[in-house]
Design an enzyme around this catalytic site. Structure first.
Site, short mmCIF file in Angstrom:
data_model
loop_
_atom_site.label_atom_id
_atom_site.label_comp_id
_atom_site.label_asym_id
_atom_site.label_seq_id
_atom_site.Cartn_x
_atom_site.Cartn_y
_atom_site.Cartn_z
N LYS A 56 -2.95 -3.98 6.48
CA LYS A 56 -3.22 -5.23 5.76
C LYS A 56 -1.98 -5.60 4.95
O LYS A 56 -1.11 -4.74 4.70
CB LYS A 56 -4.43 -5.08 4.85
N PRO A 57 -1.85 -6.85 4.53
CA PRO A 57 -0.65 -7.27 3.80
C PRO A 57 -0.39 -6.48 2.52
O PRO A 57 0.75 -6.29 2.13
CB PRO A 57 -0.92 -8.75 3.50
N VAL A 109 -2.14 4.35 -8.88
CA VAL A 109 -0.72 4.51 -8.64
C VAL A 109 0.00 4.18 -9.94
O VAL A 109 -0.26 3.14 -10.56
CB VAL A 109 -0.23 3.59 -7.50
N ASP A 155 -5.92 0.98 8.25
CA ASP A 155 -6.01 0.06 7.11
C ASP A 155 -4.75 -0.81 7.04
O ASP A 155 -4.12 -0.93 5.99
CB ASP A 155 -6.19 0.84 5.81
N GLY A 192 -7.67 2.05 -7.66
CA GLY A 192 -8.82 1.84 -6.80
C GLY A 192 -9.95 2.77 -7.21
O GLY A 192 -9.92 3.37 -8.30
N GLY A 193 -10.93 2.90 -6.34
CA GLY A 193 -12.10 3.70 -6.68
C GLY A 193 -11.82 5.18 -6.80
O GLY A 193 -12.50 5.89 -7.54
N LYS A 206 1.14 8.36 -6.70
CA LYS A 206 -0.25 8.10 -6.32
C LYS A 206 -1.08 9.33 -6.66
O LYS A 206 -0.81 10.43 -6.18
CB LYS A 206 -0.32 7.79 -4.82
#
Length: 672
Positions: free
Chosen positions: A151-152, A28, A149, A23-24, A43
């Site tokens: 979310k699936p 990971v 956060d 990500g930003g 991570k």
């Protein structure tokens, strides 16, 4: 620092192998830990080079808080951490979390797979998922932790079927001040609550709203608010009314819709005041409408659990021995009129999701004779019935632990075949035909490895395309290059055959290395071969392929004296590969039963293989019957091993073409 720079680096006891997500603010990595020896996910926080020092401090403080938060959340449905540390790499400070590597994939992947297949999740399975997440949220909320956060993509499947809630990177704690600047939005727009978008004053009910979005998506296949960008989604969420789930699922009951509407109320006061309350009402709504359903999977089995030998089913609660490491959270009794968690624990016992979802009432299985489990109705031929287990529906994917069988078997065949190739190519007394067969056998070994890669790649939940593409390129270059050495003798006499053998050997070793990277010990989809559809598919193209084979076989035996028509043979193989009628066979397999892409690919490969074997035998029979008109019959009665090698190579060509047709079909349907 670029995230790729850490590949191969060792931080603490962990050596990074590859990136499995980024990500930003970091990535990971899949890593190997030396002490204790195990595969882990790490991570790493890596702020961008243009990030200001103050922002880096905020990111680091948030990352440390994530570690501290997860460390105190000991729950069976929350992803734990093994270790937190910080290090200096290339004069830059990085922080990292060491976590278990979860091989079961994410709920996001399961939703996408279900949408691609055009089906919906079974309602009892939806209840199981929501109940597990609600149980984790109730536990976290009780400790003052708001995830923010949900979310699936942050819900991972353990191999035993549990859902694990992960990524607490933007949590908010009641007892600590926020680390979010005013006007800065953290979260995912599609799953964020209205108050999360408009204000920083949020509480646990924001997570309940996000769980409601997941429920909406599990039921309908899409989120209620979507748009070209995050701002458009936010605007719709703030001002547009909630779409009805009946627009896409008219079969759902009003009670289920009422649960969705209450969970997604714009005003937090109008929502459920606990996640478990929402899960309880959802289960009640599903059970109240279950008796009215006339179609579907009446058994409601959860097949996300890896295969394991279940015991006989009785009228009592079905249990298996407790895991060696006891769950951190003790069991809680079911309150009067309440709902037990789908993974409700009891002392010394553990209930698996596949057992719980068939229960009615909660915690009690319907009475059946020992060793029998009720199949789904209406029963279909493509559903598999196993003693002691329920029917395996073709609508739901099943998973198991991979054992690297394809890699082991292929490696054994490759080792034995190398001796034959060596003798065929380097013996001084060999004829042109024997050398030709040695080259063909070396290329056939590459085809075998490619086929094994195809069989293993289709059941993996991780990207393996680059390994397959590299192997295909080498498999194409190797026969052309080795053939050039033998046909034209670019080096001194006597050496071309040795150089050609080395080229084929190196290509075989390289392809085996790529197969080893794909066929790893991890969770894989169960994809049985459907033999009847495969045989029926092979019959669809048997006649035209036989005609092609009658005209193609002379290329292996008829050639000018003292010459090796290797490039001619490769040309014939290429023409056959392009022209064989396997698309019709693949379509026959696909239309015969509802199946996953993995099953379609494997069954289509078998259809192509059977088609080639049948056409080859018919072609040989033609030449035997009409021997007086055949120029190759004199060769056929001299060496039956040549026929065996040619038949094996051609059958592998058919298998590869069958898998290619299945892949092309899938790409076409995805674009449609």
């Amino acid at each position: 620092m670029d995230v790729k720079e850490l590949i191969g680096v060792t931080l603490g006891t962990c050596t990074f192998e590859r990136i499995i997500g980024h990500g930003g603010m970091g990535a990971v990595y899949l890593a190997q830990q030396s002490r204790p020896v195990r595969t882990v996910a790490v991570k790493v926080l890596i702020p961008g080079n243009n990030t200001e020092v103050e922002q880096k401090d905020v990111f680091l403080a948030r990352f440390r808080r994530e570690a501290d938060t997860i460390a105190k959340l000991e729950h069976k449905n929350i992803l734990p951490i093994y270790e937190y540390d910080e290090a200096v790499v290339e004069q830059e400070r990085v922080a990292y979390l060491v976590m278990p590597f979860i091989r079961g994939g994410t709920l996001r992947e399961r939703i996408d797979d279900t949408n691609r297949s055009g089906s919906h999740f079974d309602l009892k399975l939806v209840v199981s998922y929501i109940s597990q997440v609600a149980d984790a949220l109730d536990y976290a909320h009780g400790l003052g932790v708001v995830h923010r956060d949900i979310k699936p993509g942050n819900l991972l499947f353990h191999l035993d079927g549990r859902l694990l809630l992960g990524d607490f990177g933007i949590v908010r704690l009641k007892a600590m001040p926020g680390l979010t600047s005013v006007g800065i939005f953290l979260g995912t727009a599609e799953y964020a609550s209205p108050e999360q978008i408009s204000t920083n004053e949020i509480d646990f009910r924001s997570d309940i709203y996000s769980l409601g979005i997941i429920l909406f998506e599990l039921l309908t296949g899409s989120v209620p608010y979507a748009g070209p960008n995050a701002f458009a989604v936010m605007a719709k969420k703030m001002h547009d009314p909630l779409p009805s789930i009946k627009d896409s699922r008219p079969d759902l009951s009003p009670a289920i819709e009422a649960v969705v509407v209450k969970a997604l109320a714009k005003n937090p006061a109008d929502r459920y005041q606990s996640a478990s309350e929402m899960a309880a009402e959802l289960q009640a709504a599903v059970e109240s409408g279950h008796s009215l359903r006339l179609t579907g999977d009446g058994n409601n089995i959860d097949l996300t659990v890896a295969e394991r030998p279940w015991g006989a089913v009785s009228s009592m609660v079905a249990t298996v021995p407790a895991p060696s490491i006891p769950p951190a959270q003790p069991a809680r009794p079911v309150p009067p009129g309440g709902v037990a968690s789908p993974l409700q624990q009891q002392q010394g016992q553990w209930q698996w999701p596949s057992q719980v979802q068939a229960q009615s009432p909660v915690g009690v299985l319907q009475a059946f004779p020992a060793g029998y489990a009720a199949p789904s109705y209406p029963y279909r031929p493509q559903d598999q019935l196993h003693p002691g287990r329920a029917a395996i529906s073709a609508d739901v994917k099943q998973y198991r632990e991979g054992k690297r069988l394809f890699y082991g078997i292929t490696a054994l065949i490759a080792l034995l075949t190398q001796f034959i190739i060596f003798i065929f190519l380097l013996s001084k007394d060999n004829t042109v035909l024997v050398v030709l067969l040695g080259m063909l056998l070396g290329c056939g070994l590459n085809f075998l490895i490619l086929g094994a890669m195809g069989f293993t790649a289709v059941v993996r939940n991780r990207p393996v395309r680059k390994f397959v593409m590299r192997a295909v390129i080498i498999a194409i270059i190797a026969p052309v290059l080795s053939g050039a050495f033998i046909a034209y003798g670019v080096v001194s006499p006597g050496s071309p055959h040795l150089i050609a053998y080395i080229v084929l050997l190196v290509s075989n070793l390289y392809l085996m290395r790529q197969l080893g990277r794909i066929d790893a010990k991890e969770q894989v989809e169960v994809a049985p071969i459907l033999w009847r559809p495969a045989v029926a598919g092979a019959m669809t193209g048997l006649l035209p392929l036989t005609i092609m084979m009658i005209f193609a076989l002379p290329a292996f035996f008829v050639y000018p004296r003292n010459s090796l028509p290797w490039l001619d043979v490769l040309g014939v193989l290429f023409i056959i590969f392009i022209g064989i009628p396997t698309p019709g066979a693949m379509m026959a397999v696909w239309l015969s039963a509802k199946m996953s892409f993995a099953t379609l690919s494997r069954s289509s490969a078998i259809a192509g293989m059977l088609m080639f074997v049948g056409a080859f035998l018919l072609g040989i029979l033609w030449n035997v019957i009409f021997s007086s008109h055949s120029a190759i019959f004199s060769h056929l009665n001299q060496s039956w091993i040549a026929l065996l090698i040619i038949a094996s190579v051609l059958s592998l060509v058919g298998a590869l073409r069958g898998m290619l047709d299945a892949w092309i079909c899938r790409r076409f349907l995805k674009k449609k």
